[in-house]
Design a protein around this motif. Structure first.
Motif, mmCIF file in Angstrom:
data_model
loop_
_atom_site.group_PDB
_atom_site.id
_atom_site.type_symbol
_atom_site.label_atom_id
_atom_site.label_comp_id
_atom_site.label_asym_id
_atom_site.label_seq_id
_atom_site.Cartn_x
_atom_site.Cartn_y
_atom_site.Cartn_z
ATOM 1 N N ALA A 104 27.500 -10.770 46.099
ATOM 2 C CA ALA A 104 27.104 -11.804 47.048
ATOM 3 C C ALA A 104 25.936 -12.600 46.472
ATOM 4 N N PRO A 105 25.813 -13.896 46.896
ATOM 5 C CA PRO A 105 24.678 -14.668 46.386
ATOM 6 C C PRO A 105 23.361 -14.107 46.910
ATOM 7 N N GLY A 106 22.298 -14.324 46.145
ATOM 8 C CA GLY A 106 20.993 -13.795 46.529
ATOM 9 C C GLY A 106 20.486 -12.831 45.473
ATOM 10 N N ILE A 107 19.365 -12.193 45.779
ATOM 11 C CA ILE A 107 18.775 -11.242 44.822
ATOM 12 C C ILE A 107 19.358 -9.865 45.115
ATOM 13 N N ARG A 108 20.347 -9.473 44.348
ATOM 14 C CA ARG A 108 21.039 -8.203 44.579
ATOM 15 C C ARG A 108 20.767 -7.183 43.480
ATOM 16 N N THR A 109 20.616 -7.672 42.259
ATOM 17 C CA THR A 109 20.386 -6.773 41.129
ATOM 18 C C THR A 109 19.091 -7.180 40.430
ATOM 19 N N ILE A 110 18.203 -6.213 40.269
ATOM 20 C CA ILE A 110 16.917 -6.486 39.614
ATOM 21 C C ILE A 110 16.817 -5.608 38.372
ATOM 22 N N VAL A 111 16.489 -6.225 37.253
ATOM 23 C CA VAL A 111 16.254 -5.433 36.045
ATOM 24 C C VAL A 111 14.749 -5.350 35.814
ATOM 25 N N LEU A 112 14.258 -4.115 35.715
ATOM 26 C CA LEU A 112 12.841 -3.880 35.400
ATOM 27 C C LEU A 112 12.760 -3.435 33.952
ATOM 28 N N ASP A 113 11.793 -3.986 33.250
ATOM 29 C CA ASP A 113 11.678 -3.709 31.820
ATOM 30 C C ASP A 113 10.333 -3.062 31.516
ATOM 31 N N PRO A 114 10.303 -1.731 31.385
ATOM 32 C CA PRO A 114 9.035 -1.087 31.009
ATOM 33 C C PRO A 114 8.722 -1.435 29.547
ATOM 34 N N GLY A 115 7.606 -2.112 29.310
ATOM 35 C CA GLY A 115 7.277 -2.607 27.971
ATOM 36 C C GLY A 115 7.149 -1.490 26.947
ATOM 37 N N HIS A 116 7.540 -1.828 25.700
ATOM 38 C CA HIS A 116 7.399 -0.934 24.535
ATOM 39 C C HIS A 116 8.234 0.345 24.698
ATOM 40 N N THR A 130 18.619 -3.669 47.107
ATOM 41 C CA THR A 130 18.850 -4.117 45.729
ATOM 42 C C THR A 130 19.251 -2.961 44.826
ATOM 43 N N ARG A 131 20.047 -3.327 43.847
ATOM 44 C CA ARG A 131 20.371 -2.403 42.770
ATOM 45 C C ARG A 131 19.293 -2.613 41.712
ATOM 46 N N VAL A 132 18.714 -1.539 41.196
ATOM 47 C CA VAL A 132 17.654 -1.670 40.194
ATOM 48 C C VAL A 132 18.091 -0.992 38.897
ATOM 49 N N ILE A 133 17.942 -1.711 37.816
ATOM 50 C CA ILE A 133 18.298 -1.166 36.508
ATOM 51 C C ILE A 133 17.067 -1.228 35.617
ATOM 52 N N LEU A 134 16.791 -0.127 34.946
ATOM 53 C CA LEU A 134 15.676 -0.089 34.000
ATOM 54 C C LEU A 134 16.215 -0.281 32.582
ATOM 55 N N THR A 135 15.479 -1.059 31.776
ATOM 56 C CA THR A 135 15.945 -1.272 30.395
ATOM 57 C C THR A 135 15.731 -0.020 29.546
ATOM 58 N N ARG A 136 14.822 0.850 29.997
ATOM 59 C CA ARG A 136 14.713 2.179 29.388
ATOM 60 C C ARG A 136 14.222 3.142 30.447
ATOM 61 N N THR A 137 14.712 4.381 30.393
ATOM 62 C CA THR A 137 14.279 5.378 31.368
ATOM 63 C C THR A 137 13.524 6.498 30.678
ATOM 64 N N SER A 139 22.794 5.760 41.490
ATOM 65 C CA SER A 139 23.590 6.082 40.305
ATOM 66 C C SER A 139 23.586 4.927 39.314
ATOM 67 N N ASN A 140 23.245 3.709 39.813
ATOM 68 C CA ASN A 140 23.231 2.553 38.917
ATOM 69 C C ASN A 140 21.925 2.413 38.167
ATOM 70 N N LYS A 141 20.940 3.203 38.529
ATOM 71 C CA LYS A 141 19.626 3.044 37.917
ATOM 72 C C LYS A 141 19.632 3.732 36.543
ATOM 73 N N ARG A 142 20.011 2.988 35.580
ATOM 74 C CA ARG A 142 20.079 3.543 34.235
ATOM 75 C C ARG A 142 19.943 2.404 33.239
ATOM 76 N N THR A 143 19.826 2.760 32.012
ATOM 77 C CA THR A 143 19.721 1.709 31.012
ATOM 78 C C THR A 143 21.101 1.137 30.767
#
Lengths: 175, 508
Positions: B257-269, B305-312, B502-506
């Protein structure tokens, strides 16, 4: 070759170079060295870049003077209270000027080679201290590209992209 | 002619011995035959008359300002007498010494031809200083192995070509098909294979081409490259006539759906890339991971929101891969979390950045040039096209990124009571190429011992996580209101869905 010529003039040793006559027709310009006051940019306590004036013997040809000015910048401030933005082992491997006004600044040294552990603010100020110093002292330089060990690098320390040329950003410079 | 060449070399060598002076000629040896060109020596370096050599190769050299431009096969190299670097499009050719001028003509080291011919004609160049032969021959490529996988995940058909070594390539888009044209010989796993996939009907290998035949004209792909191992990835989805990706019609999942549904968080380094180091030993990579994980939990709990981390975990993730993960998951928002460092003592507080780019006019002009060159039958080098389009990707979202960064900075200032350091723009590598509103927050100065101590405390971490959650919620409401999605924040936060966790993964 150029370094040899410059050095020879600085120590006023007319017979300093025994190499055959160089091919470049620009050599007369390149040879002429005069004292010049340049502005070197270091970080001030208000977290902006501030100019420090320094007089140097420099070739009149900007292409010859570029790397000498940058070496002075990397040496750091004459005021011990002003911290260095770059790692102490940073080397200026060379600086080159393209006809279109793009200056290439080639940095090296153990820390930049092996991975500089720093944060965004310091990295940003380090990059723009080079950009500001080069563009403020050489009006013919329109933009600056930075290399590490002679090659295009992604970043200096993991933050600021070096993939494109930098133009000066007035907001990081103290008025 | 071939029989003449050794004779010529012997003649030059004998002449050299007889007259005791440096001969000023060399042989340019190409598949078309041999040709004598003028050389010169400067500071022990042999330099070649660029105009004579380029003419012998079927190209030309002309003055360009105070420098010169060499042209071959419509590819241009710009070089000048003051620089050790020649520029071919946006790439550099490094020479051991700058070109020299003799009677106004440019003389270049042989490495110029090596670099330029490699890019413009796929040829290799070598210089034999004893025989005085500048040899030009077709490039000998080592064959690169290729493995292919095709999978449909969440409405996207992902084609992954895993390569055994580096290979340049270009992507050619036609009606109903995409071709990945490798510039290096590849070892194809098969000749032709049909797929039971919503978008991909058939895959064919022919020569160095990987051809993907599609099940309709309205299917488009995002292509990107990943490292370690080297992978060329194409994400296929249905697109509208204007090439705007449409949400996939596989159900009423919130993420579509339109809107802010998926957010990617990027823990630096991460991993050996530790980032900045505090005076008491706190590592930026650890502080960012702790905070990003807590923020992910908070966002899932408080927002839909679904949240995905670029690294866990504590691993190295290349900068371009971080944005690629966000693009891959069609994230609606990207936030990179960092800790700041300054050499000036006493630096403190938060900073929020969004990307600064070159003037959009220039980028648009470059993109148009590339497209025009492509239309005239001169396919651009893939890296060039990628660079320009990659840069344009975030350009489209800069207004939104600015609003998002503003919300983040205001909430951080409110939480810490620190003076407003303001939103800033800088060319952060990790923000380039993000196809969604994107910002980078510097939570606090790890180099400030007071803030370093705070970053370790549970209370301060919670304060920061709450501030960032509020900022994201504010931006989400603001954005969804503006695009006409009436979705006021729920009075009582819904329990986090199991699927979201379950979606919270790299993304790798």
């Amino acid at each position: 070759m150029r370094r040899c010529v410059v050095l020879a003039l600085v120590v006023a040793a007319a017979s300093g170079c025994n190499k055959p006559a160089p091919l470049s027709h620009n050599l007369n310009v390149e040879n002429k060295v005069t004292m010049r006051t340049v502005s070197l940019y270091f970080e001030s306590p208000d977290l902006l870049l501030a100019a420090e004036r320094r007089s140097l013997p420099l070739p009149e040809n900007p292409a010859g003077a570029l790397d000498l000015v940058l070496r002075e910048l990397i040496k750091g401030s004459a005021n011990a209270a002003v911290p260095s933005l770059f790692p102490s082992d940073t080397a200026v491997r060379g600086a080159y000027l393209l006809p279109d006004g793009t200056a290439f600044v080639d940095l090296g040294g153990p820390t930049l080679t092996e991975g500089w552990t720093t944060g965004s603010h310091q990295e940003l100020m380090a990059v723009y201290s080079v950009v500001q110093t080069v563009t403020a002292n050489f009006p013919e330089v329109k933009r600056v590209r930075m290399l590490v060990n002679g090659e295009p690098a992604e970043t200096l320390g993991g933050h600021i992209s070096l993939r494109r040329a930098f133009t000066p950003v007035p907001s990081v410079v103290a008025r | 002619m071939k029989r003449l060449a050794p004779l010529l070399i012997v003649t030059v060598a004998v002449a050299s011995m007889l007259f005791g002076q440096a001969p000023n000629q060399a042989i340019l040896r190409t598949p078309a035959g041999d040709r004598v060109i003028t050389i010169a020596k400067d500071a022990g370096q042999t330099l070649f008359a660029a105009d004579e050599a380029m003419a012998g190769l079927g190209g030309s050299v002309s003055p360009d300002g105070t420098g010169f431009r060499a042209t071959l096969n419509n590819v241009v190299a710009v070089f000048g007498p003051e620089s050790r670097f020649a520029v071919v499009r946006d790439e550099l050719i490094e020479m051991p010494s700058p070109p020299a001028l003799v009677d106004g003509r440019p003389y270049v080291p042989w490495q110029f031809f090596q670099g330029f011919l490699g890019k413009a004609a796929d040829q290799e160049v070598s210089w034999d200083p004893i025989g005085r032969v500048l040899q030009v021959r077709p490039a000998q490529h080592t064959v690169v192995g290729l493995q292919l996988s095709v999978a449909n995940i969440q409405g996207i058909s992902k084609v992954v070509a895993t390569l055994s070594g580096p290979a340049d390539y270009s992507i050619i888009k036609e009606q109903g098909a995409y071709t990945v044209r490798f510039k290096t010989p590849i070892k194809a796993p098969f000749t032709e294979q049909a797929y039971d996939d919503p978008y991909i009907s058939k895959v064919k290998f022919s020569g160095n081409d990987l051809r993907l035949e599609l099940k309709g004209p309205d299917i488009g792909a995002d292509a990107y490259k990943l490292e370690n191992p080297i992978r060329v990835v194409l994400d296929f989805r249905r697109v509208a006539a204007g090439s705007v990706p449409l949400p996939t019609v596989t159900g009423s999942r919130a993420v579509d759906a339109p809107g802010i549904r998926t957010i990617v968080l990027d823990p630096g380094h991460g991993g050996k890339e530790v980032g900045a180091i505090g005076r008491n030993g706190l590592l930026e990579k650890d502080a960012t991971l702790i905070l990003a994980r807590r923020l992910a939990d908070s966002l899932e709990a408080k927002l839909r929101t679904r949240v995905i981390l670029t690294r866990t975990d504590d691993t190295v993730v290349p900068l371009d891969q971080r944005t690629a993960i966000a693009n891959q998951y069609k994230a609606d928002l990207f936030l990179s979390v960092h800790m700041n460092a300054a050499v000036v003592k006493g630096a403190h507080g938060s900073e929020t950045y969004f990307l600064s780019l070159e003037a959009s006019d220039e980028l648009a002009r470059k993109a148009a040039e590339v497209e025009n060159a492509s239309a005239k039958g001169n396919p651009p080098q893939s890296s060039d096209l990628k660079l320009i389009l990659w840069d344009l990707a975030q350009q489209e979202y800069l207004n939104e990124s600015s609003r998002f960064a503003q919300a983040v900075q205001e909430e951080m200032n409110r939480a810490t009571g620190v003076q407003n350091r303001g939103v800033k723009q800088a060319p952060f590598k990790v923000l380039v190429g993000a196809t969604m509103p994107a910002a980078l927050v510097e939570v606090a100065f790890i180099t400030n011992p007071d803030e370093e101590a705070k970053l370790k405390s549970d209370n301060f971490q919670k304060l920061m996580v709450d501030a960032l959650t509020t900022a994201i919620e504010r931006y989400k409401i603001d954005y969804e209101t503006r695009i006409g999605v009436i979705r006021p924040p729920p009075a009582t936060p819904p329990a986090p869905a199991a699927a979201a966790n379950s979606n919270k993964r790299t993304g790798t």
